[in-house]
Design a protein around this motif. Structure first.
Motif, PDB file in Angstrom:
ATOM      1  N   SER A  59       0.827  -1.206   0.000  1.00 56.73           N
ATOM      2  CA  SER A  59       0.000   0.000   0.000  1.00 56.73           C
ATOM      3  C   SER A  59       0.864   1.259   0.000  1.00 56.73           C
ATOM      4  O   SER A  59       0.548   2.245  -0.682  1.00 56.73           O
ATOM      5  CB  SER A  59      -0.929  -0.001   1.217  1.00 56.73           C
ATOM      6  OG  SER A  59      -1.747  -1.147   1.227  1.00 56.73           O
ATOM      7  N   LEU A  97     -10.435  -2.099   0.860  1.00 60.11           N
ATOM      8  CA  LEU A  97     -10.092  -0.690   0.646  1.00 60.11           C
ATOM      9  C   LEU A  97     -11.140   0.243   1.244  1.00 60.11           C
ATOM     10  O   LEU A  97     -10.796   1.295   1.799  1.00 60.11           O
ATOM     11  CB  LEU A  97      -9.927  -0.410  -0.850  1.00 60.11           C
ATOM     12  CG  LEU A  97      -8.526  -0.578  -1.428  1.00 60.11           C
ATOM     13  CD1 LEU A  97      -8.544  -0.414  -2.941  1.00 60.11           C
ATOM     14  CD2 LEU A  97      -7.571   0.425  -0.796  1.00 60.11           C
ATOM     15  N   SER A 125      -6.828  -3.238   8.188  1.00 60.20           N
ATOM     16  CA  SER A 125      -7.927  -3.991   7.590  1.00 60.20           C
ATOM     17  C   SER A 125      -7.537  -5.446   7.395  1.00 60.20           C
ATOM     18  O   SER A 125      -8.332  -6.361   7.662  1.00 60.20           O
ATOM     19  CB  SER A 125      -8.324  -3.362   6.249  1.00 60.20           C
ATOM     20  OG  SER A 125      -9.274  -4.159   5.580  1.00 60.20           O
ATOM     21  N   ALA A 134     -10.613   0.261   4.888  1.00 53.25           N
ATOM     22  CA  ALA A 134      -9.384   0.999   5.173  1.00 53.25           C
ATOM     23  C   ALA A 134      -9.615   2.509   5.107  1.00 53.25           C
ATOM     24  O   ALA A 134      -9.146   3.259   5.971  1.00 53.25           O
ATOM     25  CB  ALA A 134      -8.289   0.583   4.203  1.00 53.25           C
ATOM     26  N   CYS A 175      -4.714   0.026   5.487  1.00 47.32           N
ATOM     27  CA  CYS A 175      -4.861  -1.242   4.757  1.00 47.32           C
ATOM     28  C   CYS A 175      -4.304  -2.400   5.562  1.00 47.32           C
ATOM     29  O   CYS A 175      -4.870  -3.505   5.569  1.00 47.32           O
ATOM     30  CB  CYS A 175      -4.179  -1.144   3.397  1.00 47.32           C
ATOM     31  SG  CYS A 175      -5.007  -0.029   2.241  1.00 47.32           S
ATOM     32  N   TYR A 227      -2.549   5.402   4.268  1.00 41.08           N
ATOM     33  CA  TYR A 227      -3.135   4.289   3.514  1.00 41.08           C
ATOM     34  C   TYR A 227      -2.459   2.968   3.885  1.00 41.08           C
ATOM     35  O   TYR A 227      -3.131   1.938   4.035  1.00 41.08           O
ATOM     36  CB  TYR A 227      -3.030   4.546   2.008  1.00 41.08           C
ATOM     37  CG  TYR A 227      -4.283   5.132   1.422  1.00 41.08           C
ATOM     38  CD1 TYR A 227      -5.317   4.318   0.963  1.00 41.08           C
ATOM     39  CD2 TYR A 227      -4.457   6.508   1.338  1.00 41.08           C
ATOM     40  CE1 TYR A 227      -6.487   4.853   0.440  1.00 41.08           C
ATOM     41  CE2 TYR A 227      -5.625   7.060   0.817  1.00 41.08           C
ATOM     42  CZ  TYR A 227      -6.626   6.230   0.374  1.00 41.08           C
ATOM     43  OH  TYR A 227      -7.789   6.762  -0.127  1.00 41.08           O
TER      44      TYR A 227
END
Length: 315
Positions: free
Chosen positions: A256, A292, A280, A295, A277, A273
């Motif tokens: 990511s 996504l 997640s 996230a 991610c 990000y």
């Protein structure tokens, strides 16, 4: 183009037991499935989910080649892998209990790479890599694969002028620092081995390391991470989530983060990000999945603190 290299590929076998996994007890299997293994493959999967074109390079064993390729297709990983004849891609067992107490991983050692196939990889990289490309080296080395061979791979990227990202460990990580690659992701313990022990401050140690490596993402597990670039240090605190399986979370972070760099996002966006991610991923049962949308909903929950730096302290 982004090229990932997985030198020691794997097939992950996920086994979920009924109830809590307990020693000295017959633990019964509730579900079992196969998933993609190998850090470079994981990074390719993440890049694909972000819609970023990439090709997975490396090796695959002929004995279970069809099974591995089926998993790669399911994970939308475009690949140009070199086949090692009479070899079987290793299997890694990931145990997850029904009570979601985290995961336990048992890994195979992998197969040996012939000198001929190593040379094929070098030739392949020489043909493919260009100045604006990114080369991602991630995962463990195969049995008897030498640091000299790893150096040959990094040298190709250096000569091409490509951005080189390394998620390696042990002596391989030390070599990547010595060769001044562009990105590394050590964990807390690997970081301690890399940094100068004479310096008391973690910030000062990271800044010294940053003189050799432009991007550093140092993982501290549930406690978050430090990200360092251009003499600036960011302390990152992830959102609190219920852990189901943390295997592959670091790979999702790397993929990511590099995806955001490829999209030319600013550094704090890349950090956010990557952290979201990765968080997640921890909530998912298998080793590759992350959401996504989930996230992005976590982005406001991430705390990124830019630390004050005294440049005179390391001069």
């Amino acid at each position: 183009m982004i090229y990932t290299v997985t030198l020691n590929p794997a097939i992950d076998r996920l086994i979920q037991t009924s109830g809590m996994l307990t020693k000295k007890k017959t633990n019964r299997v509730k579900t079992a499935e196969y998933d993609l293994g190998g850090k470079g493959f994981h990074v390719s999967h993440v890049l694909s989910k972000f819609g970023i074109e990439n090709i997975a390079l490396g090796f695959i064993g002929s004995e279970n080649q069809l099974q591995m390729e089926k998993i790669l297709r399911a994970k939308q990983v475009t690949h140009q892998l070199i086949v090692e004849k009479n070899a079987s891609t290793r299997e890694c067992i990931v145990l997850i209990d029904e009570e979601s107490q985290g995961s336990t991983m048992v890994t195979g050692s992998g197969f040996r790479i012939s000198r001929t196939n190593h040379e094929k990889l070098i030739f392949q990289l020489q043909k493919l890599l260009k100045k604006d490309d990114m080369l991602v080296l991630a995962g463990s080395l195969p049995p008897d694969y030498t640091l000299k061979q790893l150096k040959e791979i990094i040298d190709v990227g250096k000569r091409a002028g490509s951005f080189i990202a390394c998620d390696l460990s042990g002596d391989a990580l030390k070599l990547s620092v010595k060769m001044e690659v562009d990105f590394i992701k050590p964990n807390q313990f690997e970081l301690e081995e890399l940094l100068t022990p004479a310096m008391e401050s973690m910030k000062d140690r990271l800044l010294v390391l940053n003189e050799s490596v432009p991007y550093i993402a140092a993982s501290f597990g549930e406690e978050g991470s430090y990200v360092v670039h251009a003499g600036e240090i960011y302390r990152v605190f992830p959102p609190k989530v219920k852990e189901v399986n943390d295997t592959g979370a670091g790979d999702v972070f790397v993929g990511s983060f590099l995806a955001q760099l490829a999209l030319r996002a600013n550094l704090e966006t890349a950090i956010a990000y990557a952290t979201a991610c990765s968080a997640s991923k921890v909530t998912k049962r298998n080793c590759t999945d992350f959401d996504l949308i989930q996230a992005e909903q976590m982005l406001p929950m991430i705390k990124i603190k830019k630390l004050e730096v005294n440049p005179d302290a390391i001069s």
